[in-house]
Enzyme design. Structure first.
Site, PDB file in Angstrom:
ATOM      1  N   LYS A  42       3.403   4.280 -13.730  1.00 56.68           N
ATOM      2  CA  LYS A  42       2.934   2.990 -14.202  1.00 56.68           C
ATOM      3  C   LYS A  42       1.832   2.440 -13.304  1.00 56.68           C
ATOM      4  O   LYS A  42       1.137   1.501 -13.649  1.00 56.68           O
ATOM      5  CB  LYS A  42       4.094   1.970 -14.205  1.00 56.68           C
ATOM      6  N   GLU A  96      -5.581   7.445 -11.250  1.00 57.04           N
ATOM      7  CA  GLU A  96      -4.395   7.301 -10.410  1.00 57.04           C
ATOM      8  C   GLU A  96      -4.537   6.108  -9.466  1.00 57.04           C
ATOM      9  O   GLU A  96      -5.644   5.693  -9.114  1.00 57.04           O
ATOM     10  CB  GLU A  96      -4.244   8.603  -9.624  1.00 57.04           C
ATOM     11  N   ASP A  97      -3.404   5.532  -9.102  1.00 60.44           N
ATOM     12  CA  ASP A  97      -3.408   4.436  -8.136  1.00 60.44           C
ATOM     13  C   ASP A  97      -3.693   4.952  -6.725  1.00 60.44           C
ATOM     14  O   ASP A  97      -4.541   4.428  -6.018  1.00 60.44           O
ATOM     15  CB  ASP A  97      -2.078   3.656  -8.183  1.00 60.44           C
ATOM     16  N   ASP A 100      -1.840  11.004  -2.557  1.00 57.53           N
ATOM     17  CA  ASP A 100      -1.203  11.190  -1.253  1.00 57.53           C
ATOM     18  C   ASP A 100      -1.063  12.691  -0.970  1.00 57.53           C
ATOM     19  O   ASP A 100      -2.021  13.328  -0.543  1.00 57.53           O
ATOM     20  CB  ASP A 100       0.144  10.451  -1.261  1.00 57.53           C
ATOM     21  N   VAL A 150       1.435   1.146   1.125  1.00 60.04           N
ATOM     22  CA  VAL A 150       0.748   0.012   0.514  1.00 60.04           C
ATOM     23  C   VAL A 150       1.366  -0.376  -0.825  1.00 60.04           C
ATOM     24  O   VAL A 150       1.981   0.445  -1.501  1.00 60.04           O
ATOM     25  CB  VAL A 150      -0.761   0.301   0.340  1.00 60.04           C
ATOM     26  N   ASP A 156       3.950  -0.021  -6.312  1.00 60.06           N
ATOM     27  CA  ASP A 156       5.245  -0.679  -6.177  1.00 60.06           C
ATOM     28  C   ASP A 156       6.008  -0.231  -4.938  1.00 60.06           C
ATOM     29  O   ASP A 156       5.698   0.797  -4.329  1.00 60.06           O
ATOM     30  CB  ASP A 156       6.126  -0.338  -7.382  1.00 60.06           C
ATOM     31  N   ARG A 162       3.999  -4.758  -8.181  1.00 55.87           N
ATOM     32  CA  ARG A 162       2.893  -4.176  -8.955  1.00 55.87           C
ATOM     33  C   ARG A 162       1.899  -5.246  -9.399  1.00 55.87           C
ATOM     34  O   ARG A 162       0.732  -4.977  -9.626  1.00 55.87           O
ATOM     35  CB  ARG A 162       3.421  -3.466 -10.205  1.00 55.87           C
TER      36      ARG A 162
END
Ligand code: 5GP
Ligand code: MG
Ligand code: MG
Length: 176
Positions: A42, A96-97, A100, A150, A156, A162
């Protein structure tokens, strides 16, 4: 500022400005292509919403929800929601947020290539380069960040935060 935030890294204005810059690059690269923006649910939703305002092309949207098993280096991921469309011959930009380890995106990218997508590239709001264990890079990166946890602007902790309109570092006491 939310009481659980230790420090704000990027404000709404800074993120918006960055989206404007990324949008220009994307328009330049995709003006003659069949671009599909694919949001990974999400966390990517606020970034995708902001970025797409600056991608002034006839794009379409689709979403995927995948989860990768924790604590393993294997490439196994579970698809919780698949794309609605056939990607054959399409130019896919995965949104993508945060990137990583790269596990999620390297697996999704390989899967879409196998389905016959013409191209599969990545745009990520944040890039934690130090965290990378899978050989994958984003074509477009908003901000490179150090290895801190973060939250905000889609990101989240335990499904919270969020909705924060900025990216910030979560106070350690909140996850200890
Ligand atoms: P990876 O690149 O390891 O496969 O997974 C990236 C995903 O891990 C992100 O989409 C996000 O869900 C989660 N993640 C990684 N680092 C952070 C972080 O600092 N904060 C939050 N909230 N999620 C993160
Ligand atoms: Mg994510
Ligand atoms: Mg999460």
């Amino acid at each position: 500022m939310h009481k659980d935030v230790k420090e704000i890294l990027y404000t709404q204005d800074e993120i918006s400005q960055k989206c404007k810059e990324l949008g220009k690059l994307i328009m330049n690269d995709y003006h003659d292509k069949n671009l599909v923006l694919v949001g990974l649910l999400k966390g990517s939703v606020p970034f995708l919403a902001e970025l797409s305002k600056y991608v002034n092309l006839d794009v379409t949207f689709d979403y995927m929800d995948v989860s990768s098993y924790e604590g393993t280096e294997s490439r196994t991921i579970t698809i919780k929601k698949d794309l609605d469309q056939d990607v054959k011959g399409k130019d896919i930009l995965l949104v993508e947020d945060i990137l990583d380890t790269g596990k999620t995106l390297s697996t999704v990218k390989a899967m879409l290539e196998e389905r016959g997508a013409a191209t599969v590239e990545i745009v990520t709001m944040l890039d934690k380069k130090e965290g990378r264990t899978f050989p994958i890079e984003a074509k477009y990166v908003g901000f490179e960040i150090p290895n801190a946890f973060v939250i905000g602007f889609g990101l989240d902790f335990d499904e919270k935060y969020r909705n924060l309109p900025y990216v910030g570092i979560l106070k350690e006491e909140c996850y200890q």
